[in-house]
Design a protein around this motif. Structure first.
Motif, PDB file in Angstrom:
ATOM      1  N   LYS A 177      -4.538 -13.388   6.442  1.00 21.47           N
ATOM      2  CA  LYS A 177      -4.391 -12.763   7.760  1.00 21.47           C
ATOM      3  C   LYS A 177      -3.940 -11.316   7.605  1.00 21.47           C
ATOM      4  O   LYS A 177      -4.441 -10.424   8.298  1.00 21.47           O
ATOM      5  N   THR A 178      -2.991 -11.080   6.707  1.00 22.03           N
ATOM      6  CA  THR A 178      -2.525  -9.713   6.475  1.00 22.03           C
ATOM      7  C   THR A 178      -3.657  -8.865   5.929  1.00 22.03           C
ATOM      8  O   THR A 178      -3.869  -7.729   6.374  1.00 22.03           O
ATOM      9  N   TYR A 179      -4.394  -9.398   4.969  1.00 18.53           N
ATOM     10  CA  TYR A 179      -5.505  -8.661   4.381  1.00 18.53           C
ATOM     11  C   TYR A 179      -6.548  -8.307   5.449  1.00 18.53           C
ATOM     12  O   TYR A 179      -7.048  -7.175   5.493  1.00 18.53           O
ATOM     13  N   THR A 180      -6.855  -9.254   6.311  1.00 17.06           N
ATOM     14  CA  THR A 180      -7.818  -9.000   7.382  1.00 17.06           C
ATOM     15  C   THR A 180      -7.330  -7.872   8.292  1.00 17.06           C
ATOM     16  O   THR A 180      -8.121  -7.011   8.699  1.00 17.06           O
ATOM     17  N   SER A 181      -6.040  -7.849   8.578  1.00 14.36           N
ATOM     18  CA  SER A 181      -5.517  -6.769   9.427  1.00 14.36           C
ATOM     19  C   SER A 181      -5.579  -5.420   8.709  1.00 14.36           C
ATOM     20  O   SER A 181      -5.809  -4.387   9.337  1.00 14.36           O
ATOM     21  N   ILE A 182      -5.409  -5.417   7.400  1.00 16.43           N
ATOM     22  CA  ILE A 182      -5.533  -4.175   6.629  1.00 16.43           C
ATOM     23  C   ILE A 182      -6.969  -3.672   6.678  1.00 16.43           C
ATOM     24  O   ILE A 182      -7.209  -2.478   6.887  1.00 16.43           O
ATOM     25  N   VAL A 183      -7.925  -4.572   6.499  1.00 18.10           N
ATOM     26  CA  VAL A 183      -9.342  -4.186   6.578  1.00 18.10           C
ATOM     27  C   VAL A 183      -9.648  -3.617   7.961  1.00 18.10           C
ATOM     28  O   VAL A 183     -10.302  -2.577   8.089  1.00 18.10           O
ATOM     29  N   THR A 184      -9.152  -4.267   9.002  1.00 18.24           N
ATOM     30  CA  THR A 184      -9.370  -3.790  10.365  1.00 18.24           C
ATOM     31  C   THR A 184      -8.765  -2.408  10.556  1.00 18.24           C
ATOM     32  O   THR A 184      -9.386  -1.519  11.158  1.00 18.24           O
ATOM     33  N   GLN A 185      -7.560  -2.213  10.039  1.00 22.13           N
ATOM     34  CA  GLN A 185      -6.895  -0.915  10.145  1.00 22.13           C
ATOM     35  C   GLN A 185      -7.724   0.180   9.474  1.00 22.13           C
ATOM     36  O   GLN A 185      -7.951   1.235  10.045  1.00 22.13           O
ATOM     37  N   TYR A 186      -8.190  -0.092   8.274  1.00 29.51           N
ATOM     38  CA  TYR A 186      -8.990   0.902   7.554  1.00 29.51           C
ATOM     39  C   TYR A 186     -10.346   1.138   8.232  1.00 29.51           C
ATOM     40  O   TYR A 186     -10.861   2.249   8.206  1.00 29.51           O
ATOM     41  N   SER A 187     -10.901   0.107   8.826  1.00 29.78           N
ATOM     42  CA  SER A 187     -12.182   0.258   9.514  1.00 29.78           C
ATOM     43  C   SER A 187     -12.079   1.256  10.662  1.00 29.78           C
ATOM     44  O   SER A 187     -13.000   2.027  10.903  1.00 29.78           O
ATOM     45  N   GLY A 188     -10.943   1.225  11.342  1.00 30.62           N
ATOM     46  CA  GLY A 188     -10.791   2.079  12.506  1.00 30.62           C
ATOM     47  C   GLY A 188     -10.202   3.445  12.230  1.00 30.62           C
ATOM     48  O   GLY A 188     -10.524   4.416  12.919  1.00 30.62           O
ATOM     49  N   TYR A 189      -9.332   3.551  11.228  1.00 32.40           N
ATOM     50  CA  TYR A 189      -8.574   4.785  11.070  1.00 32.40           C
ATOM     51  C   TYR A 189      -8.766   5.514   9.744  1.00 32.40           C
ATOM     52  O   TYR A 189      -8.391   6.655   9.613  1.00 32.40           O
ATOM     53  N   ASN A 190      -9.308   4.848   8.757  1.00 36.36           N
ATOM     54  CA  ASN A 190      -9.399   5.467   7.439  1.00 36.36           C
ATOM     55  C   ASN A 190     -10.660   4.965   6.737  1.00 36.36           C
ATOM     56  O   ASN A 190     -10.603   4.397   5.651  1.00 36.36           O
ATOM     57  N   ALA A 191     -11.795   5.206   7.370  1.00 39.05           N
ATOM     58  CA  ALA A 191     -13.061   4.633   6.908  1.00 39.05           C
ATOM     59  C   ALA A 191     -13.440   5.053   5.494  1.00 39.05           C
ATOM     60  O   ALA A 191     -14.097   4.293   4.776  1.00 39.05           O
ATOM     61  N   GLU A 192     -13.013   6.233   5.046  1.00 38.78           N
ATOM     62  CA  GLU A 192     -13.378   6.659   3.693  1.00 38.78           C
ATOM     63  C   GLU A 192     -12.703   5.805   2.616  1.00 38.78           C
ATOM     64  O   GLU A 192     -13.186   5.718   1.496  1.00 38.78           O
ATOM     65  N   LYS A 193     -11.590   5.157   2.954  1.00 41.48           N
ATOM     66  CA  LYS A 193     -10.908   4.278   1.995  1.00 41.48           C
ATOM     67  C   LYS A 193     -11.326   2.815   2.146  1.00 41.48           C
ATOM     68  O   LYS A 193     -10.918   1.965   1.366  1.00 41.48           O
ATOM     69  N   LEU A 194     -12.149   2.519   3.143  1.00 39.29           N
ATOM     70  CA  LEU A 194     -12.551   1.137   3.392  1.00 39.29           C
ATOM     71  C   LEU A 194     -13.209   0.472   2.184  1.00 39.29           C
ATOM     72  O   LEU A 194     -12.885  -0.678   1.879  1.00 39.29           O
ATOM     73  N   PRO A 195     -14.096   1.132   1.435  1.00 46.33           N
ATOM     74  CA  PRO A 195     -14.684   0.472   0.253  1.00 46.33           C
ATOM     75  C   PRO A 195     -13.621   0.021  -0.767  1.00 46.33           C
ATOM     76  O   PRO A 195     -13.765  -1.034  -1.388  1.00 46.33           O
ATOM     77  N   MET A 196     -12.556   0.798  -0.923  1.00 46.54           N
ATOM     78  CA  MET A 196     -11.478   0.403  -1.835  1.00 46.54           C
ATOM     79  C   MET A 196     -10.823  -0.882  -1.352  1.00 46.54           C
ATOM     80  O   MET A 196     -10.616  -1.818  -2.120  1.00 46.54           O
ATOM     81  N   VAL A 197     -10.523  -0.955  -0.064  1.00 47.03           N
ATOM     82  CA  VAL A 197      -9.870  -2.143   0.491  1.00 47.03           C
ATOM     83  C   VAL A 197     -10.798  -3.350   0.391  1.00 47.03           C
ATOM     84  O   VAL A 197     -10.361  -4.446   0.032  1.00 47.03           O
TER      85      VAL A 197
END
Length: 153
Positions: free
Chosen positions: A101-121
Motif C-alpha cells: 500500500k505504501t509503495y502504491t502511494s509512492i508510485v501515485t505521488q511520483y506519477s503526479g508530481y515527479n514524473a521524471e523519477k517515475l521509472p526509478m520508482v
C-alpha cells in the motif's frame, strides 16, 4: 553396532542437508542495512522504534520479529529501505500488504508530481521471501535488493 552408528550418521547427514535447503537463513537486518549503506553511500534517517513501522507503514509491531529501516522522505528524491523479518508466514503476508500500500502511494505521488523519477520508482518493488519482506525505493533499488538476497540465501 557398526550398522547402527552408520544409520545414525546417515540420518544426521540427511537432516543437516534438509535444514540447509530451507531457503532463508538467520541474519541481523541492522547489519545488512549498515552494509548496504556503506556499499551504496546512502545517507538516510534510521527508524529505530518499532512504533515507527506502525506510524509510517501501518505495520502491526506484533507481526515483526526484527526490522531495519531508513528513509529520506524528501518529495523530490524519496528513498526508503525497509527490511522486515516477520514472526511467521501470516504476519509476513500482512507486512507485505502494508508495504505494498505504501509503495502504491509512492508510485501515485511520483506519477503526479515527479514524473521524471517515475521509472526509478517503478523499477523498485516490495518483495517477500519466506518471512522476510522488503520495500526498497532508491536509485539503485534492484541492485540493493540483490545485495539483500545475498545475505538471506
Amino acid at each position: 553396532m557398526k550398522k547402527v552408528v552408520s544409520l545414525v550418521t546417515i540420518f544426521v547427514l540427511c537432516l543437516t542437508a534438509l535444514a540447509g535447503c530451507s531457503g532463508s537463513k538467520e541474519v541481523d537486518l541492522k547489519t545488512v542495512l549498515s552494509d548496504i549503506n556503506a556499499k551504496y553511500s546512502l545517507d538516510l534517517k534510521e527508524l529505530t522504534d518499532s512504533n515507527d513501522l506502525k506510524k509510517y507503514y501501518s505495520i502491526d509491531t506484533e507481526d515483526v520479529k526484527q526490522f531495519a529501516a531508513e528513509i529520506n522522505s524528501d518529495s523530490n528524491s524519496r528513498v526508503e529501505i525497509v527490511l522486515v523479518e516477520a514472526v511467521d508466514a501470516d504476519a509476513a503476508s500482512r507486512v507485505n500488504d502494508a508495504l505494498s500500500k505504501t509503495y502504491t502511494s509512492i508510485v501515485t505521488q511520483y506519477s503526479g508530481y515527479n514524473a521524471e523519477k517515475l521509472p526509478m520508482v517503478e523499477a523498485c518493488k516490495v518483495t517477500q521471501d519466506g518471512n522476510y519482506v522488503t520495500m526498497i525505493v532508491a536509485d539503485q533499488g534492484p541492485e540493493i535488493l540483490e545485495t539483500f538476497y545475498g545475505y538471506i540465501k
